[in-house]
Design an enzyme around this catalytic site. Sequence first.
Site, PDB file in Angstrom:
ATOM      1  N   ILE A 137      79.700 -56.189  87.647  1.00 27.92           N
ATOM      2  CA  ILE A 137      80.412 -54.949  87.966  1.00 27.92           C
ATOM      3  C   ILE A 137      80.929 -55.068  89.392  1.00 27.92           C
ATOM      4  CG2 ILE A 137      79.319 -53.384  86.307  1.00 27.92           C
ATOM      5  CD1 ILE A 137      77.261 -52.611  88.286  1.00 27.92           C
ATOM      6  N   ASP A 138      81.980 -54.312  89.691  1.00 32.26           N
ATOM      7  CA  ASP A 138      82.629 -54.423  90.996  1.00 32.26           C
ATOM      8  C   ASP A 138      81.670 -54.074  92.132  1.00 32.26           C
ATOM      9  OD1 ASP A 138      84.977 -55.011  89.651  1.00 32.26           O
ATOM     10  OD2 ASP A 138      85.630 -52.924  89.601  1.00 32.26           O
ATOM     11  N   LYS A 139      81.978 -54.593  93.303  1.00 32.48           N
ATOM     12  CA  LYS A 139      81.161 -54.360  94.512  1.00 32.48           C
ATOM     13  C   LYS A 139      80.857 -52.881  94.714  1.00 32.48           C
ATOM     14  CE  LYS A 139      81.527 -54.693  99.526  1.00 32.48           C
ATOM     15  NZ  LYS A 139      82.518 -54.108 100.432  1.00 32.48           N
ATOM     16  N   THR A 141      81.042 -50.406  92.569  1.00 31.67           N
ATOM     17  CA  THR A 141      80.538 -49.706  91.380  1.00 31.67           C
ATOM     18  C   THR A 141      79.029 -49.931  91.356  1.00 31.67           C
ATOM     19  OG1 THR A 141      82.595 -50.113  90.171  1.00 31.67           O
ATOM     20  CG2 THR A 141      80.667 -49.581  88.853  1.00 31.67           C
ATOM     21  N   ARG A 237      89.041 -48.699  85.824  1.00 29.78           N
ATOM     22  CA  ARG A 237      89.898 -48.281  86.942  1.00 29.78           C
ATOM     23  C   ARG A 237      91.376 -48.417  86.573  1.00 29.78           C
ATOM     24  NH1 ARG A 237      87.478 -52.004  91.566  1.00 29.78           N
ATOM     25  NH2 ARG A 237      88.921 -50.841  92.915  1.00 29.78           N
TER      26      ARG A 237
END
Length: 301
Positions: A137-139, A141, A237
């Site tokens: 998962i993104d930084k 998130t 997103r």
Amino acid sequence: MEKMEHIILESENNERIDKIISTLNAEWSRSQVQQWIKDGHVKVNGKQIKANYKCTTNDQIVIDIPEPEILDVQAEEMNLDIYYEDGDVLVVNKPKGMVVHPAPGHLTGTLVNGLMAHCKDLSGINGVLRPGIVHRIDKDTSGLLMVAKNDMAHEGLVNQLVDKSVTRKYFAIVHGNVPHDYGTIDAPIGRDPNDRQRMTVVDNGKQAVTHFRVLERFNQYTFIECELETGRTHQIRVHMKYIGFPLVGDPKYGPRKTLSIGGQALHAGILGFIHPRTKQYIEFEAPLPEEFEKLLIELKR
């Protein structure tokens, strides 16, 4: 050293060489390509060029792809929020602001560094930089990730991701008042041809499907739950922006004027999968982070 050849198409005429090469492989960044050109790994019609060289139709490009450097990733003691662990798998709740795995030039402080200190055994399928990492998962998130401690578990979990049988539910706050209680966004995602750091909906992208339902509406914002059917980079997103409801706090895909919470209001709250050894379905839920809860309370007011 691996070689790659490319003949410049009419549509690429007068484009910069570094831009064209960086679109040939999604893994290649423009800065990486510029370094290759500087180091003499790229030739046009048999000659070395500079990164700002403008291509001409039918130019013959030859790229000598350098071997990736072997990187030494160190274990680092961290206070990880482990939700579940046995000999095969581990489920961890990643905080907002933490990168999942190291990358060249950024080898410390990642979840992988912490996992390496926490357990001595991680699947080696994804190599030195991504041991045990099945999905990410993104930084900015927060939320739940499953990690494989051996190759059998890794293959079992990846197969479930491919089969779309893993439960992955996210909670998000978006701009605007979403009119439908439920919806499905089925739109292919790929690199943005104008900005390689961003993803966007493109005709030749990879299939991407997101299901959403509205949990609560506020004046200019909506609290939603999104369920991933596929797992493309930045999927929620990109998809929410695509239908006109970008995520609150999103610096990349949101509006300039947004609520400041240090990144997108997105939390991977529910994760469920079939255990690769016991074949039993297990599911975990991580509560919303404190700042997310505070934002909801403010919006309710």
